[in-house]
Motif scaffolding. Structure first.
Motif, PDB file in Angstrom:
ATOM      1  N   ASN A  78     -30.705 -18.472  18.981  1.00  0.00           N
ATOM      2  CA  ASN A  78     -31.267 -16.967  20.191  1.00  0.00           C
ATOM      3  C   ASN A  78     -29.281 -17.318  20.847  1.00  0.00           C
ATOM      4  N   THR A  80     -29.599 -16.725  24.860  1.00  0.00           N
ATOM      5  CA  THR A  80     -29.747 -17.554  25.717  1.00  0.00           C
ATOM      6  C   THR A  80     -29.358 -18.999  25.678  1.00  0.00           C
ATOM      7  N   SER A 104     -28.508  -7.675  35.400  1.00  0.00           N
ATOM      8  CA  SER A 104     -28.708  -8.870  33.590  1.00  0.00           C
ATOM      9  C   SER A 104     -29.923  -9.180  33.694  1.00  0.00           C
ATOM     10  N   PHE A 105     -30.071  -8.900  32.328  1.00  0.00           N
ATOM     11  CA  PHE A 105     -31.367  -9.913  31.398  1.00  0.00           C
ATOM     12  C   PHE A 105     -31.482 -11.319  32.746  1.00  0.00           C
ATOM     13  N   LYS A 221     -32.535  -5.821  19.677  1.00  0.00           N
ATOM     14  CA  LYS A 221     -30.937  -5.215  19.518  1.00  0.00           C
ATOM     15  C   LYS A 221     -29.934  -4.677  18.775  1.00  0.00           C
ATOM     16  N   GLY A 228     -32.126 -14.922  17.229  1.00  0.00           N
ATOM     17  CA  GLY A 228     -30.832 -15.022  16.491  1.00  0.00           C
ATOM     18  C   GLY A 228     -30.056 -14.905  17.969  1.00  0.00           C
TER      19      GLY A 228
HETATM   20  C1  LIG Z   1     -31.171 -10.036  25.209  1.00  0.00           C
HETATM   21  C2  LIG Z   1     -29.967 -10.706  25.990  1.00  0.00           C
HETATM   22  C3  LIG Z   1     -29.436 -12.496  26.019  1.00  0.00           C
HETATM   23  C4  LIG Z   1     -30.292 -13.146  25.250  1.00  0.00           C
HETATM   24  O1  LIG Z   1     -31.342 -13.067  25.180  1.00  0.00           O
HETATM   25  P1  LIG Z   1     -31.945 -14.273  23.641  1.00  0.00           P
HETATM   26  O2  LIG Z   1     -33.797 -13.389  23.611  1.00  0.00           O
HETATM   27  O3  LIG Z   1     -32.033 -15.251  24.185  1.00  0.00           O
HETATM   28  O4  LIG Z   1     -30.990 -13.245  21.950  1.00  0.00           O
HETATM   29  C5  LIG Z   1     -28.753 -12.691  26.909  1.00  0.00           C
HETATM   30  N1  LIG Z   1     -28.002 -11.368  27.914  1.00  0.00           N
HETATM   31  C6  LIG Z   1     -28.543 -10.434  27.975  1.00  0.00           C
HETATM   32  C7  LIG Z   1     -27.686  -9.664  28.795  1.00  0.00           C
HETATM   33  C8  LIG Z   1     -29.417 -10.265  26.792  1.00  0.00           C
HETATM   34  O5  LIG Z   1     -28.942  -8.983  27.254  1.00  0.00           O
END
Ligand SMILES: *Cc1c(COP(=O)(O)O)cnc(C)c1O
Length: 393
Positions: A78, A80, A104-105, A221, A228
């Motif tokens: 993934n 992260t 940010s996320f 996404k 992933g």
């Molecule tokens: C989606 C996202 C991630 C990582 O997402 P995973 O769900 O772990 O694949 C990291 N940073 C940002 C800014 C994202 O939008």
């Protein structure tokens, strides 16, 4: 009409102009499987190659490298986990600080925390929605001092070990200015390009400017593998390390199990990579459809006072992962009223993330002045952005 009510009516009219009046709720971003997805996934099942090895992983990595123009792509479970490993490879160790945008996320900060490091939140830019190089320069000039060639936060005594720009909703940040800043202060750049597959900064694909960068293929996404991610780099040595560290550091051998360091099982299963290969085959079409949709939104919101469409920054091509409008007068109550009205009418609109320094686990982290980030947070509204919406008339 009250000004708020007028704005609400105008917002709904703009949405209706592009999306019509929904019978069913229109999701924020739905994946689509219109190519060889089922065939490739079936091939995994029929051959038994569903898990940690298989030809689709190699193919997916080759396709990613080709599409982005990066020398190496390493598939990971993934986004992260990809970012955590990329930070580790950039040299981040426990007790370091890492500069990340407050807007940010949560994964951006979580990856830092998983390295045992501390996120240091920085200011956004009004037009790119990402890290502002000028604000950051100002902040670093007040915060940093070089000690034995290392950039140290003079208030905390901790080393600043990496700089992590993120391309918000797919809009590229000012990569050359941030790269120059990183070079000047001796801080390596690691791009969180999770949202930016198919986005270009001055003609180069996002993710090419950092020492390493990462992508995400989560379900919402642009391209999905179910779940992933990937690490991108032009450095062959780092690429080798990334593969080794995400695959339990197993030394290749026909039958022996020998592992030469503590590592992760962060590999992408072949089943997911199969889905990804089929998705990448359709990526140019999906990007096209998303551009058409963005143009329609841009036109529909062009004449509406109080609302502005978020267009791609100058000299950039955005993938328009998530379309957005901004309320010209940032106001959380107004924003929420618009969100309520849109969702009630069947348009799945969403606010931007809560700023990371306001979350309980990150409240005590160091941060810069975040005035612009706060303003953006109170004004951004994401609009339904599935590629299919760009094909319907
Ligand atoms: C989606 C996202 C991630 C990582 O997402 P995973 O769900 O772990 O694949 C990291 N940073 C940002 C800014 C994202 O939008």
């Amino acid at each position: 009409m009250q000004p708020d009510t007028a704005l609400q009516a105008s917002f709904l009219a703009g949405l209706a102009e592009v999306l019509g009046r929904p019978q069913q709720p229109i999701p924020l971003h739905a994946p689509e499987f219109l190519g060889h997805e089922a065939a490739y996934v079936n091939e995994c099942i029929e051959t038994g190659w569903v898990s940690s090895v298989g030809q689709f992983v190699d193919r997916f990595e080759a396709m990613l490298a080709e599409f982005t123009g990066c020398k190496h792509a390493i598939a990971v479970c993934n986004g992260t986990a990809s970012l955590q490993v990329a930070l580790h490879l950039a040299g981040v160790v426990p007790g370091d600080e890492v500069i990340v945008p407050a807007l940010s996320f949560v994964a951006t900060a979580n990856a830092v925390a998983h390295c045992g490091a501390i996120p240091h939140f920085a200011e956004s830019n009004e037009s790119t929605l990402g890290l502002c190089p000028r604000a950051l320069d100002h902040h670093l000039s007040e915060t940093l001092e070089m000690r034995q060639g290392q950039p140290i936060n003079r208030h905390t005594g901790r080393r600043i070990a990496a700089l992590v720009p993120m391309h918000t909703f797919g809009h590229p940040v000012e990569l050359d200015a941030l790269q120059a800043l990183g070079a000047r202060y001796a801080i390596p750049l690691v791009e969180d390009a999770a949202e930016a597959l198919g986005s270009y900064y001055q003609g180069r694909h996002a993710g090419q400017h950092g020492l390493l960068s990462v992508l995400s293929f989560n379900g919402n996404k642009v391209v999905t593998t179910g779940g992933g991610g990937a690490i991108l780099t032009n450095d062959s040595e780092l690429a080798k390390r990334a593969k080794h560290l995400t695959t339990t550091a197993k030394v290749p051998h026909r039958w022996a199990f020998y592992h030469d360091e503590v590592a992760w099982n962060f590999r992408l299963p072949n089943l997911n990579a199969a889905l990804g290969c089929a998705q990448l085959e359709r990526l140019p079409d999906m990007l096209n459809d998303k551009r058409v949709l963005a143009q329609r939104y841009q036109q529909a919101f062009a004449g509406r006072s109080g609302l502005s469409f978020v267009a791609e920054p100058a000299h950039c091509l955005s993938n328009y992962w998530l379309n957005a409008v901004r309320i010209d007068q940032p106001d959380l109550h107004l924003r929420d009223a618009l969100l309520d009205a849109a969702n009630a009418a069947g348009y799945q609109c969403r606010p931007a993330w809560n700023l990371l320094h306001t979350l309980p686990m990150y409240q005590h982290c160091p941060r810069a002045d975040l005035t612009v980030a706060e303003r953006l947070q109170a004004s951004l509204i994401n609009l339904p952005s599935s590629p299919a919406l760009g094909r319907s008339t």
